[in-house]
Design an enzyme around this catalytic site. Structure first.
Site, PDB file in Angstrom:
ATOM      1  N   LYS A   1       4.864  -6.825   9.867  1.00 33.07           N
ATOM      2  CA  LYS A   1       3.622  -6.962  10.642  1.00 33.07           C
ATOM      3  C   LYS A   1       3.238  -8.427  10.911  1.00 33.07           C
ATOM      4  O   LYS A   1       3.784  -9.038  11.812  1.00 33.07           O
ATOM      5  CB  LYS A   1       2.492  -6.201   9.966  1.00 33.07           C
ATOM      6  CG  LYS A   1       2.643  -4.677  10.180  1.00 33.07           C
ATOM      7  CD  LYS A   1       1.340  -3.962   9.997  1.00 33.07           C
ATOM      8  CE  LYS A   1       1.423  -2.462  10.144  1.00 33.07           C
ATOM      9  NZ  LYS A   1       1.405  -2.004  11.522  1.00 33.07           N
TER      10      LYS A   1
ATOM     11  N   PHE B   1       2.019   5.663   4.179  1.00 32.39           N
ATOM     12  CA  PHE B   1       2.772   5.504   5.434  1.00 32.39           C
ATOM     13  C   PHE B   1       3.778   4.382   5.239  1.00 32.39           C
ATOM     14  O   PHE B   1       3.413   3.280   4.838  1.00 32.39           O
ATOM     15  CB  PHE B   1       1.832   5.161   6.601  1.00 32.39           C
ATOM     16  CG  PHE B   1       2.573   5.069   7.903  1.00 32.39           C
ATOM     17  CD1 PHE B   1       2.863   6.208   8.647  1.00 32.39           C
ATOM     18  CD2 PHE B   1       3.018   3.840   8.381  1.00 32.39           C
ATOM     19  CE1 PHE B   1       3.574   6.123   9.843  1.00 32.39           C
ATOM     20  CE2 PHE B   1       3.727   3.752   9.576  1.00 32.39           C
ATOM     21  CZ  PHE B   1       4.006   4.889  10.300  1.00 32.39           C
TER      22      PHE B   1
ATOM     23  N   ASP C   1       5.042  -1.752  -0.875  1.00 29.62           N
ATOM     24  CA  ASP C   1       5.085  -1.898   0.572  1.00 29.62           C
ATOM     25  C   ASP C   1       3.844  -2.698   0.961  1.00 29.62           C
ATOM     26  O   ASP C   1       2.736  -2.163   0.995  1.00 29.62           O
ATOM     27  CB  ASP C   1       5.093  -0.509   1.224  1.00 29.62           C
ATOM     28  CG  ASP C   1       5.042  -0.568   2.740  1.00 29.62           C
ATOM     29  OD1 ASP C   1       4.611  -1.598   3.283  1.00 29.62           O
ATOM     30  OD2 ASP C   1       5.416   0.435   3.384  1.00 29.62           O
TER      31      ASP C   1
END
Ligand code: PLP
Length: 384
Positions: A238, A124, A209
């Site tokens: 995040k 993702f 990532d």
């Protein structure tokens, strides 16, 4: 409101540490932390004070000028273990967009115009079109096809699949060291090392990532430090701003090739967000938070494994540090999530059979014990 989110029927109004409160004042132990964002919990004094004071000094300037917090953040992220330069953005998706542009430009310079990024099935990478194309899950692609060109996926943890898919079009390999959204699937150390070697042999960029794995969650500041594999490009977001939106793309000297005018953004790396990020990182360092994530994460895994001894329906516990998943043999993850909420515990169902834990990195063993106690009660109810 566009109806894009399937929301839990709960209004949260306030947070303090690992606890959030609804409008009636009911407390919830937050084992999701805004999906791995509130690494210091809610209303951490260092972040609150930094945002408050910076708001009164300078909130926004655009990227036409220098600001000290932005430069300090770039230096800090380098000092924490990645020798590279920073492009500041506002989110994980934007950080990854920068990584794709770095890769494409680099392909023009160093690989005969190669532009294809190989990522992995189950991955993702975000919700913009390029990120949906990079994401290895059909359900995100289907509603918005056709996909932009230049992305393909291979099996995760399968070096032969990567080798077979590599062509003269390939410019980079994109990986989450631990796949998060799909339900926390760790990369094997041998696999990650073999990918690094393959990228070196084939003259490809390796992009990690670390939007979910970074900021100490897995027991090292960057997850790659726990594997002994150093990528060329890293993306973070995040938890980076302790709740304030910010994302960054970091590129080492080999990869760093975008020139003035080739990428940009109005808001990215503004003084407010960078100050929040600096305060967050400062508190992580001062509080021994990375070490805490490792220790308490190990304890959470241990307690979940113990819980599995009492409940046969728990078939696997997997993850690293405070990024853990409990895998079930039947479709009860959503019901467990609901029941847990009724008992004052926030967890999240990654899918029908996986419950995901991404708590603030400041929790201690008592919070883990409470989580397990509530989960046991909820499992009894759901299985009855
Ligand atoms: N990459 C990973 C690994 C993620 O987990 C996420 C979000 O869940 C993203 C990228 C996208 O980040 P954002 O939602 O900030 O765009």
């Amino acid at each position: 409101m566009m109806q894009t989110f399937k929301r839990v029927p709960l209004e949260l109004v306030r947070g303090d540490g690992w606890t959030v409160y609804d409008e009636a004042g009911n407390p919830y132990l937050d084992m999701v932390a805004g999906i791995a964002v509130n690494v210091l919990g809610h209303a951490h004094p260092a972040v609150v004070e930094a945002v408050r004071s910076q708001a009164g000094v300078l909130i926004h300037t655009s990227n036409l000028y220098y600001t000290r917090p932005q430069v300090e953040l770039a230096k800090k992220l380098r000092a924490l273990g990645f020798e590279g330069r920073m492009f500041p953005a506002n989110s994980g998706a934007e950080a990854n967009e920068c990584a794709y542009k770095v890769a494409r430009k680099w392909g023009k310079l160093h690989r005969g115009g190669a532009y294809e990024v190989i990522s992995t099935e189950g991955s993702f990478h975000g919700r913009t079109l390029a990120n949906v194309a990079a994401t290895g899950q059909e359900k995100f692609k289907k509603p918005v096809e056709p996909m932009p060109d230049g992305f393909r996926q291979v099996r995760f943890n399968d070096i032969d699949a990567l080798k077979a898919a590599t062509s003269e079009k390939t410019v980079a390999v994109l990986l989450e060291p631990i796949q998060g959204e799909i339900g926390i699937i760790p990369g094997n150390t041998e696999y990650l090392r073999a990918v690094r070697q393959w990228c070196d042999e084939q003259n490809l960029l390796l992009i990690f990532d670390e939007i979910q794995t970074g900021m100490g969650r897995t027991g090292t500041f960057y997850a790659f430090q726990g594997y002994g594999v150093v990528p060329d490009v890293v993306t973070l977001a995040k938890g980076l701003g302790g709740g304030v939106p910010i994302g960054v793309c970091l590129a080492n000297a080999r990869a760093d090739c975008l020139e003035a005018g080739e990428h940009g953004g109005t808001f990215g790396g503004g003084p407010l967000a960078c100050t929040a990020a600096l305060a967050t990182i400062g508190a992580i360092e001062e509080g021994g938070i990375v070490e805490n994530a490792k220790e308490v994460g190990g304890y959470l895994a241990e307690r979940l494994v113990k819980l599995a001894e009492d409940f046969d329906c728990i078939v696997e516990v997997r993850g690293k540090g405070l990024m853990q998943a409990m895998v079930l043999d039947r479709d009860i993850a959503s019901r467990l999530q609901e029941e847990a909420l009724n008992h004052g515990l926030i967890v999240t169902a990654a899918n029908d059979r996986v419950v995901r834990f991404l708590p603030p990195l400041i929790i201690g063993k008592p919070e883990v014990d409470r989580t397990i106690e509530i989960l046991a009660a909820c499992l009894d109810l759901v299985l009855a």
